[in-house]
Design a protein around this motif. Sequence first.
Motif, PDB file in Angstrom:
ATOM      1  N   VAL A  70       0.819  -1.292   0.001  1.00 35.52           N
ATOM      2  CA  VAL A  70       0.056  -0.116  -0.191  1.00 35.52           C
ATOM      3  C   VAL A  70       0.814   0.979  -0.160  1.00 35.52           C
ATOM      4  N   ASN A  71       0.614   2.127  -0.938  1.00 34.75           N
ATOM      5  CA  ASN A  71       1.478   3.603  -1.076  1.00 34.75           C
ATOM      6  C   ASN A  71       0.881   4.592  -0.369  1.00 34.75           C
ATOM      7  N   GLU A  72       1.625   5.536  -0.149  1.00 33.13           N
ATOM      8  CA  GLU A  72       1.113   6.651   0.646  1.00 33.13           C
ATOM      9  C   GLU A  72      -0.033   7.443   0.116  1.00 33.13           C
ATOM     10  N   ASP A  73      -0.230   7.368  -1.326  1.00 32.96           N
ATOM     11  CA  ASP A  73      -1.347   7.737  -2.114  1.00 32.96           C
ATOM     12  C   ASP A  73      -2.486   7.063  -2.332  1.00 32.96           C
ATOM     13  N   ALA A  74      -2.556   5.792  -1.313  1.00 33.90           N
ATOM     14  CA  ALA A  74      -3.769   4.805  -1.140  1.00 33.90           C
ATOM     15  C   ALA A  74      -3.597   3.831  -2.339  1.00 33.90           C
ATOM     16  N   SER A  75      -2.687   3.985  -3.454  1.00 36.66           N
ATOM     17  CA  SER A  75      -2.808   2.986  -4.221  1.00 36.66           C
ATOM     18  C   SER A  75      -2.047   1.622  -3.760  1.00 36.66           C
ATOM     19  N   ALA A  76      -2.033   0.820  -4.742  1.00 30.59           N
ATOM     20  CA  ALA A  76      -1.369  -0.388  -4.275  1.00 30.59           C
ATOM     21  C   ALA A  76      -0.382  -1.100  -5.509  1.00 30.59           C
ATOM     22  N   ASP A  77       0.703  -1.431  -4.905  1.00 30.94           N
ATOM     23  CA  ASP A  77       1.409  -2.438  -5.949  1.00 30.94           C
ATOM     24  C   ASP A  77       1.068  -3.936  -5.693  1.00 30.94           C
ATOM     25  N   ILE A  78       0.771  -4.640  -6.461  1.00 27.37           N
ATOM     26  CA  ILE A  78       0.277  -6.087  -6.266  1.00 27.37           C
ATOM     27  C   ILE A  78       1.154  -7.145  -7.129  1.00 27.37           C
ATOM     28  N   THR A  79       1.755  -8.115  -6.431  1.00 27.81           N
ATOM     29  CA  THR A  79       2.404  -9.146  -7.116  1.00 27.81           C
ATOM     30  C   THR A  79       1.937 -10.171  -6.737  1.00 27.81           C
ATOM     31  N   PHE A  80       1.615 -11.173  -7.795  1.00 26.54           N
ATOM     32  CA  PHE A  80       0.846 -12.526  -7.415  1.00 26.54           C
ATOM     33  C   PHE A  80       1.960 -13.659  -8.105  1.00 26.54           C
ATOM     34  N   ASN A  81       2.287 -14.384  -7.462  1.00 27.05           N
ATOM     35  CA  ASN A  81       3.264 -15.482  -7.723  1.00 27.05           C
ATOM     36  C   ASN A  81       2.274 -16.978  -7.903  1.00 27.05           C
TER      37      ASN A  81
ATOM     38  N   ILE B 105      -8.132   6.417   2.914  1.00 22.12           N
ATOM     39  CA  ILE B 105      -7.320   7.184   3.726  1.00 22.12           C
ATOM     40  C   ILE B 105      -8.191   7.943   4.597  1.00 22.12           C
ATOM     41  N   THR B 106      -8.141   7.986   6.043  1.00 16.95           N
ATOM     42  CA  THR B 106      -8.884   8.867   6.848  1.00 16.95           C
ATOM     43  C   THR B 106      -7.843   9.436   7.721  1.00 16.95           C
ATOM     44  N   ASP B 107      -8.051  10.567   8.101  1.00 20.04           N
ATOM     45  CA  ASP B 107      -7.224  11.499   9.223  1.00 20.04           C
ATOM     46  C   ASP B 107      -7.575  10.922  10.540  1.00 20.04           C
ATOM     47  N   ALA B 108      -6.504  10.640  11.079  1.00 19.23           N
ATOM     48  CA  ALA B 108      -6.293  10.252  12.502  1.00 19.23           C
ATOM     49  C   ALA B 108      -5.493  10.957  13.487  1.00 19.23           C
ATOM     50  N   ALA B 109      -5.444  10.889  14.703  1.00 17.83           N
ATOM     51  CA  ALA B 109      -4.769  11.750  15.614  1.00 17.83           C
ATOM     52  C   ALA B 109      -3.391  11.735  15.454  1.00 17.83           C
ATOM     53  N   GLY B 110      -2.860  12.806  14.847  1.00 16.16           N
ATOM     54  CA  GLY B 110      -1.276  12.657  14.348  1.00 16.16           C
ATOM     55  C   GLY B 110      -0.904  11.730  13.406  1.00 16.16           C
ATOM     56  N   GLY B 111      -1.768  11.304  12.411  1.00 15.98           N
ATOM     57  CA  GLY B 111      -1.465  10.468  11.275  1.00 15.98           C
ATOM     58  C   GLY B 111      -2.511  10.104  10.319  1.00 15.98           C
ATOM     59  N   LYS B 112      -2.283   9.074   9.623  1.00 19.17           N
ATOM     60  CA  LYS B 112      -3.517   8.613   8.705  1.00 19.17           C
ATOM     61  C   LYS B 112      -3.854   7.330   8.746  1.00 19.17           C
ATOM     62  N   THR B 113      -5.006   6.694   8.937  1.00 21.56           N
ATOM     63  CA  THR B 113      -5.427   5.582   8.639  1.00 21.56           C
ATOM     64  C   THR B 113      -5.493   4.855   7.296  1.00 21.56           C
ATOM     65  N   TYR B 114      -5.086   3.984   7.103  1.00 21.04           N
ATOM     66  CA  TYR B 114      -5.299   3.142   5.749  1.00 21.04           C
ATOM     67  C   TYR B 114      -6.019   1.943   5.936  1.00 21.04           C
ATOM     68  N   SER B 115      -7.124   2.037   5.226  1.00 17.61           N
ATOM     69  CA  SER B 115      -8.243   0.824   5.217  1.00 17.61           C
ATOM     70  C   SER B 115      -8.064   0.338   3.871  1.00 17.61           C
ATOM     71  N   THR B 116      -7.716  -1.144   3.980  1.00 20.65           N
ATOM     72  CA  THR B 116      -7.826  -1.770   2.881  1.00 20.65           C
ATOM     73  C   THR B 116      -8.940  -2.831   2.764  1.00 20.65           C
ATOM     74  N   PRO B 117      -9.330  -3.033   1.344  1.00 15.94           N
ATOM     75  CA  PRO B 117     -10.651  -4.177   1.276  1.00 15.94           C
ATOM     76  C   PRO B 117     -10.470  -5.468   1.552  1.00 15.94           C
ATOM     77  N   GLY B 118     -11.437  -6.138   1.723  1.00 21.31           N
ATOM     78  CA  GLY B 118     -11.169  -7.841   2.009  1.00 21.31           C
ATOM     79  C   GLY B 118     -10.869  -8.322   0.584  1.00 21.31           C
ATOM     80  N   LEU B 119     -10.272  -9.293   0.557  1.00 22.51           N
ATOM     81  CA  LEU B 119     -10.113 -10.043  -0.688  1.00 22.51           C
ATOM     82  C   LEU B 119     -10.626 -11.574  -0.491  1.00 22.51           C
ATOM     83  N   ASP B 120     -11.487 -12.368  -1.414  1.00 24.75           N
ATOM     84  CA  ASP B 120     -11.914 -13.415  -1.291  1.00 24.75           C
ATOM     85  C   ASP B 120     -11.589 -14.260  -2.732  1.00 24.75           C
ATOM     86  N   PHE B 121     -10.824 -15.005  -2.442  1.00 24.46           N
ATOM     87  CA  PHE B 121     -10.114 -16.114  -3.616  1.00 24.46           C
ATOM     88  C   PHE B 121     -11.189 -17.140  -3.980  1.00 24.46           C
TER      89      PHE B 121
END
Length: 164
Positions: free
Chosen positions: A32-43, A97-113
């Motif tokens: 997860v990147n700072e801008d809320a994007s993500a780099d995903i690698t699947f082996n 991304i949501t603002d939190a006291a003194g930082g940022k909270t990153y929330s990711t979605p669930g993944l169902d395989f």
Amino acid sequence: MKREILVASLLLMAIIVAPAGAFSADRLQITVNEDASADITFNYTLSWIETIAVFLKITDPAQELKSALEGTLGVPVTVTSAESDLASFSAAEFAKITDAAGGKTYSTPGLDFTEAQAVLDGYWFAPLVEADFSPAQTVVWFPDGHEETFSDQSAIPPLSHTVL
């Protein structure tokens, strides 16, 4: 002509008597990147029948995974690289991304395989393949280096982490 018939017959017999091939999801890495994007690698490991299907351009694992990710995430996903045993993607707006006291909270979605089995069932070679779509290891990294690791999970829950 007789030679082609013989070769085709031998190939057909090999397919009929050969044990089912097995697709396995080896490792899923999500950064997860700072801008809320993500780099995903699947082996992954392809069975011999899947390798043939890829070679004959019947299926493309990278495109199938891209479609599955876009359907699950609801955001555009770009294939950044694809090889015979791995595919890499970039997903815009992966986390919220949501603002939190003194930082940022990153929330990711669930993944169902488990939904991947329905995609596989749509192919002619599905009866020949035993698939395990649960990655042996899934690692989610957040911008501050915090990581969450899962082993052999068919679903990854939504995650939240605050970066101070």
